[in-house]
Design an enzyme around this catalytic site. Structure first.
Site, PDB file in Angstrom:
ATOM      1  N   CYS A  81       2.452  40.470  -7.388  1.00  8.43           N
ATOM      2  CA  CYS A  81       3.080  39.960  -6.176  1.00  8.43           C
ATOM      3  C   CYS A  81       3.919  38.728  -6.485  1.00  8.43           C
ATOM      4  CB  CYS A  81       2.018  39.610  -5.136  1.00  8.43           C
ATOM      5  SG  CYS A  81       2.698  38.875  -3.628  1.00  8.43           S
ATOM      6  N   CYS A  89       1.441  31.680  -1.743  1.00  9.04           N
ATOM      7  CA  CYS A  89       0.526  32.276  -0.777  1.00  9.04           C
ATOM      8  C   CYS A  89      -0.924  32.109  -1.213  1.00  9.04           C
ATOM      9  CB  CYS A  89       0.853  33.758  -0.616  1.00  9.04           C
ATOM     10  SG  CYS A  89      -0.334  34.670   0.378  1.00  9.04           S
ATOM     11  N   CYS A 177       3.855  42.113   1.911  1.00  5.88           N
ATOM     12  CA  CYS A 177       2.508  41.787   1.426  1.00  5.88           C
ATOM     13  C   CYS A 177       1.947  43.023   0.733  1.00  5.88           C
ATOM     14  CB  CYS A 177       1.612  41.364   2.579  1.00  5.88           C
ATOM     15  SG  CYS A 177      -0.115  41.077   2.098  1.00  5.88           S
ATOM     16  N   TYR A 305     -25.887  41.069  15.867  1.00  7.19           N
ATOM     17  CA  TYR A 305     -24.466  40.777  15.618  1.00  7.19           C
ATOM     18  C   TYR A 305     -23.743  42.126  15.535  1.00  7.19           C
ATOM     19  CZ  TYR A 305     -27.132  36.789  13.736  1.00  7.19           C
ATOM     20  OH  TYR A 305     -28.038  35.789  13.537  1.00  7.19           O
ATOM     21  N   ASP A 373     -25.794  41.863  10.698  1.00 11.31           N
ATOM     22  CA  ASP A 373     -24.498  41.654  10.049  1.00 11.31           C
ATOM     23  C   ASP A 373     -23.933  40.346  10.593  1.00 11.31           C
ATOM     24  OD1 ASP A 373     -22.064  41.817   8.808  1.00 11.31           O
ATOM     25  OD2 ASP A 373     -21.390  43.640   9.835  1.00 11.31           O
ATOM     26  N   CYS A 400     -21.059  39.148   4.145  1.00 15.72           N
ATOM     27  CA  CYS A 400     -19.726  38.972   3.560  1.00 15.72           C
ATOM     28  C   CYS A 400     -19.662  37.713   2.707  1.00 15.72           C
ATOM     29  CB  CYS A 400     -18.663  38.935   4.654  1.00 15.72           C
ATOM     30  SG  CYS A 400     -18.882  37.596   5.839  1.00 15.72           S
TER      31      CYS A 400
END
Length: 447
Positions: A81, A89, A177, A305, A373, A400
């Site tokens: 990229c 970025c 992107c 959640y 979660d 996550c």
């Protein structure tokens, strides 16, 4: 007596040997004076010139970018990229690493977080030490998969769309992107100017042709006429006036939601409702959770959640008419969507509110299965203690953030639950983020 202000080290350069990877998309190095550097755009084992981007004399650590590579790792590739690199970025952390190396780096981070925060080896966590790529994401060296189905573009003062620079509000204008999913790219958001707009979020649903843009005007800004390359619904974000500012979403035209497809069902997801951004993530995670929990007919389950009801729906179909599932979700719109999505499953109930507030009010004292979660910060000790008291035969924890997962696994161990199996998935390629699923069972000595 006021102390003298410490001198900024921003712009200073150090030639350093790069050490191990750290959580957050950087590696650790030290200056000649022993000060810790968190270096982006580097790889373990390299020798680089690192330029300080944040920090001052005497600070516990400095942040820096590798601006010149003197001795490159065999895992280094040229970033595909043109917008990736120092000062550009901040969306991708590992454009300069080969795909297999990215997954190894993530595995090293998980291993370190488990050891430091939970006192767990990979073996004790039931983890084989690998990060699994999502189906279809294996790409050649020097390439990146186009996976991100939801992209929020920032808009600069000239109306050009772009992405935020690392740890900055500054906008890096982009014309493409690479990690944006084809359904996002085909809208043509990046080809247009967006005067008077602060952000443009582009959403491309998986399993349907639904496309949506969510526009946030600048203060006093007017909404432009939206003409994109594909049919699209448009929503506008504003803030309510008053003592407490609330984010309000208004439908301009089209549906106020998109239809996602996963786990054999169609899911309505309204604006601000949570949905995984990788097109394969929902199916991958449902499969991992179901394999871990192995729901049985007639069992009771909690989906905490729960978002728009993904796991609740999968469990409900397995526990059958004699079973029952309770979902809890704090986002009001997501609760409305979950109730709509699961209306055909009579034994599912979805409650609105924070888990730590709603769960005690339900009067539930036991459950066979639990799936949680939580947001990036994790569930926390109080919630973990309450869940452990329900004596579930299995708990599936979807995370996550490996640091939050490790902290909560420590709390669960203190309450008599230990991981039986853990899996890690590369559902955010080219970034430092990783998704984990840990399945816990009561330990003999603890319960």
């Amino acid at each position: 007596m006021q102390s003298e202000p410490k001198a900024s080290l921003v712009g200073e350069e150090y030639e350093v040997e790069v050490g191990p990877v750290a959580h957050g998309g950087h590696c650790i190095a030290r200056t000649g004076e022993g000060q810790v550097l968190f270096v982006r755009h580097a790889l373990p084992g390299e020798r680089v010139v690192a330029r300080v981007t944040e920090g001052e004399e005497g600070a516990r650590f400095l942040r820096a970018d590798a601006v010149r590579v003197l001795d490159a790792s065999k895992d280094r590739v040229e970033a595909p990229c043109p917008f990736a690199g120092p000062g550009k970025c901040g969306g991708c952390d590992w454009q300069h690493a080969a795909p297999g190396a990215q997954r190894r780096l993530k595995a090293e981070v998980i291993t370190e977080q488990f050891a430091r925060l939970a006192g767990l080896t990979p073996e004790a966590a039931g983890w084989d030490g690998t990060v699994e790529p999502a189906p279809g994401d294996k790409v050649a060296r020097g390439e990146v998969p186009a996976w991100r189905t939801r992209v929020q573009y920032a808009v600069d003062e000239q109306g050009r769309p772009g992405l935020r620079r690392h740890r900055s509000h500054e906008v890096e204008p982009v014309d493409h992107c690479l990690i944006a999913a084809p359904g996002v790219t085909e809208l043509g958001v990046e080809k247009r100017e967006w005067p008077q707009i602060a952000t443009v979020e582009a959403i491309a649903a998986t399993g349907s042709s639904d496309r949506q843009v969510v526009l946030t005007p600048r203060p006093g800004g007017r909404l432009p006429i939206v003409e994109l390359d594909r049919p699209v619904s448009v929503l506008r974000v504003s803030e309510s006036r008053g003592r407490e500012r609330t984010r309000l979403v208004h439908r301009v035209h089209g549906r106020p939601f998109v239809r996602e497809r996963a786990a054999g069902r169609t899911w309505r997801v309204g604006e601000a409702g949570f949905w995984q951004v990788h097109p394969k993530a929902a199916d991958v995670l449902v499969e991992a959770v179901m394999q871990g929990l192995m729901p049985r007919q007639g069992e009771t389950a909690l989906d905490l959640y729960c978002g728009v009801g993904l796991f609740a729906g999968a469990i409900a179909e397995r526990v059958g008419e004699r079973g029952a599932v309770l979902g809890i979700e704090s986002n009001k719109r997501s609760v409305e969507d979950a109730r709509h999505n699961l209306q055909d499953l009579e034994r599912v109930r979805v409650e609105h509110g924070k888990v730590e507030q709603v769960l005690p009010r339900t009067g539930i004292t036991e459950a066979d299965l639990i799936v949680l979660d939580p947001p990036r910060a994790g569930a926390g000790k109080e919630t973990v203690t309450r869940l452990a008291a329900l004596d579930a035969r299995r708990i599936a924890y979807v995370a996550c953030d490996p640091a939050a997962l490790a902290r909560d696994l420590k709390y669960f161990r203190e309450e008599g639950y230990s991981p039986r199996r853990t899996r890690a998935f590369d559902l955010f390629p080219v970034t430092h983020h990783v998704e984990c699923v840990a399945v816990l069972e009561p330990t003999r000595e603890g319960r």
